[in-house]
Design a protein around this motif. Structure first.
Motif, short mmCIF file in Angstrom:
data_model
loop_
_atom_site.label_atom_id
_atom_site.label_comp_id
_atom_site.label_asym_id
_atom_site.label_seq_id
_atom_site.Cartn_x
_atom_site.Cartn_y
_atom_site.Cartn_z
N ASN A 35 12.99 7.52 8.26
CA ASN A 35 13.54 8.52 7.35
C ASN A 35 13.91 7.91 6.01
N ARG A 36 14.22 6.65 6.00
CA ARG A 36 14.55 5.97 4.74
C ARG A 36 13.34 5.91 3.82
N PHE A 37 12.16 6.11 4.37
CA PHE A 37 10.93 6.13 3.57
C PHE A 37 10.46 7.55 3.30
N THR A 38 10.50 8.41 4.33
CA THR A 38 9.96 9.76 4.19
C THR A 38 10.97 10.73 3.57
N ASN A 39 12.28 10.50 3.79
CA ASN A 39 13.33 11.34 3.21
C ASN A 39 14.47 10.45 2.71
N PRO A 40 14.19 9.62 1.71
CA PRO A 40 15.17 8.61 1.31
C PRO A 40 16.38 9.22 0.59
N THR A 41 17.50 8.54 0.74
CA THR A 41 18.71 8.94 0.00
C THR A 41 18.69 8.41 -1.42
N SER A 42 17.88 7.38 -1.65
CA SER A 42 17.77 6.81 -3.00
C SER A 42 16.47 6.02 -3.10
N ALA A 43 16.02 5.82 -4.33
CA ALA A 43 14.83 5.01 -4.55
C ALA A 43 15.07 3.57 -4.10
N GLU A 44 16.30 3.12 -4.25
CA GLU A 44 16.64 1.75 -3.86
C GLU A 44 16.53 1.56 -2.35
N ASP A 45 17.01 2.56 -1.60
CA ASP A 45 16.95 2.43 -0.15
C ASP A 45 15.51 2.53 0.34
N ARG A 46 14.71 3.37 -0.31
CA ARG A 46 13.30 3.46 0.06
C ARG A 46 12.60 2.12 -0.17
N ALA A 47 12.88 1.51 -1.30
CA ALA A 47 12.29 0.20 -1.60
C ALA A 47 12.78 -0.85 -0.60
N ALA A 48 14.04 -0.75 -0.21
CA ALA A 48 14.58 -1.69 0.77
C ALA A 48 13.89 -1.53 2.13
N PHE A 49 13.61 -0.27 2.51
CA PHE A 49 12.89 -0.03 3.76
C PHE A 49 11.51 -0.68 3.71
N VAL A 50 10.80 -0.48 2.61
CA VAL A 50 9.46 -1.07 2.46
C VAL A 50 9.54 -2.58 2.63
N SER A 51 10.54 -3.21 2.02
CA SER A 51 10.70 -4.65 2.11
C SER A 51 11.01 -5.09 3.53
N GLU A 52 11.92 -4.36 4.19
CA GLU A 52 12.32 -4.72 5.56
C GLU A 52 11.16 -4.54 6.53
N LEU A 53 10.40 -3.45 6.37
CA LEU A 53 9.27 -3.20 7.25
C LEU A 53 8.20 -4.27 7.06
N GLY A 54 7.87 -4.53 5.80
CA GLY A 54 6.85 -5.54 5.52
C GLY A 54 7.24 -6.91 6.06
N ASN A 55 8.53 -7.27 5.90
CA ASN A 55 8.99 -8.58 6.38
C ASN A 55 8.97 -8.64 7.90
N ALA A 56 9.28 -7.51 8.56
CA ALA A 56 9.22 -7.48 10.02
C ALA A 56 7.80 -7.75 10.50
N TYR A 57 6.83 -7.14 9.81
CA TYR A 57 5.44 -7.34 10.22
C TYR A 57 4.94 -8.74 9.86
N ARG A 58 5.40 -9.28 8.76
CA ARG A 58 5.01 -10.65 8.43
C ARG A 58 5.47 -11.63 9.51
N GLU A 59 6.66 -11.37 10.05
CA GLU A 59 7.25 -12.28 11.03
C GLU A 59 6.73 -12.02 12.44
N TRP A 60 6.69 -10.75 12.83
CA TRP A 60 6.42 -10.40 14.22
C TRP A 60 5.07 -9.72 14.47
N GLY A 61 4.56 -9.00 13.45
CA GLY A 61 3.42 -8.13 13.72
C GLY A 61 3.79 -6.90 14.50
N PHE A 62 5.07 -6.74 14.82
CA PHE A 62 5.60 -5.63 15.60
C PHE A 62 6.88 -5.12 14.97
#
Length: 319
Positions: A13-40
């Protein structure tokens, strides 16, 4: 440390219905980093109602409960398991000695029979014994296809691509919904596991509502980490096609489904992964944004998604 803390679960929801542009960008960063580390990663608040998931599992379980002879009527010899039913003991993890302990069904994308990809995307089969299988099964297919597109949009932004980069590259992708039945294990000396250690072929995989523990993910240090998600969470992992496209920025992580201990082994396990594929004619060529001095291109030659798929299906003995 809990496995849930180790393999992140994020609120899409932080990406599809974000409360702010900052939180949406933070979600993108957190998701990408999770996949870089785990692939899951786990994805919650995905918008697919639990009632829809439960209904699908009910329908799938009723199919697998049909007599073996009835199910085998929907097996397509020589079809590589692309559509319909694949019996117990056929698919084998790449390099494994023994076949996996599972049977499954494949639902593919419904396209007009005069579509340019009709020659490599067969029409679906539907079991006449369960009339609602089509509507329920394809409804879940469409819901997971939409969610997968949202995850890909976030990953595109994370590696410096336009948010809509994947839209026209997956809109007629040869994606597959695979209801799986792992039957009870009734003897203690079975030499193989329910699904041997493997990586997925496709761009990303979305796993909805596994009915029992068993999924394990191999960490970078070689440790097998159990990942049993909460009921409201869909597990999404990177496949080999996206690993290749991103020059291993996003790793396609080895995972398996192990046999549970004791009496738990005598219970069946059901799971339903959705394998999101690019369009068959999509050229998997390393993205320039994923190449630098520290990560030179590992794949000098491009390959079409269909060519890559056929190559891998032969390796896992489906073709």
């Amino acid at each position: 440390m809990s496995t849930q803390a180790r393999i992140p679960t994020l609120d899409i929801n932080r990406f599809t219905n974000p409360t702010s542009a900052e939180d949406r960008a933070a979600f993108v960063s957190e998701l990408g980093n999770a996949y870089r580390e785990w692939g899951f990663a786990g994805i919650r608040n995905h918008g697919i109602p639990q009632a829809q998931i439960d209904r699908a599992y009910d329908v799938f379980q009723r199919f697998f409960a049909l007599p073996e002879a009835t199910k085998k009527q929907y097996h397509v010899p020589g079809g590589g398991g692309a559509r319909g039913y694949t019996p117990f003991g056929v698919e084998t993890a790449k390099g494994a000695q023994y076949s996996d302990l599972k049977e499954f069904w494949h639902i593919g994308r419904e396209i007009p029979r005069d579509h340019q990809c009709a020659d490599v995307m067969d029409p679906n089969l539907w079991p006449a014994e369960i009339p609602e299988f089509h509507d329920v099964g394809y409804g879940l297919y469409q819901a997971l296809d939409k969610l997968g597109s949202q995850v890909l949009a976030a990953l595109a932004l994370h590696i410096g691509l336009p948010e809509d980069y994947f839209v026209e590259k997956t809109n007629y992708g040869n994606s597959i919904l695979r209801p799986i039945h792992y039957p009870p294990i009734t003897t203690p000396d079975i030499p193989n596991v329910r699904a041997g250690a493997h990586e997925d072929i496709n761009l990303i995989t979305l796993l909805v509502g596994a009915s029992a523990a068993g999924l394990e993910v191999k960490s970078r240090t070689g440790e097998w980490v159990p990942f049993t998600s909460d009921a409201d969470t869909i597990v999404v992992n990177i496949g080999d096609m996206l690993q290749r496209l991103t020059n291993h920025v996003y790793p396609s992580t080895t995972h398996r489904v192990v046999n549970p201990p004791g009496e738990l082994a005598r219970q069946p396990r059901y799971s339903t992964p959705f394998f999101l594929h690019p369009n068959p004619d999509f050229l998997i060529d390393v993205l320039p944004s994923c190449v630098d001095a520290d990560n030179p291109s590992r794949y000098p030659e491009a390959i079409t998604a269909q060519g890559y798929l056929e190559e891998r299906l032969r390796e896992i003995k489906l073709k």
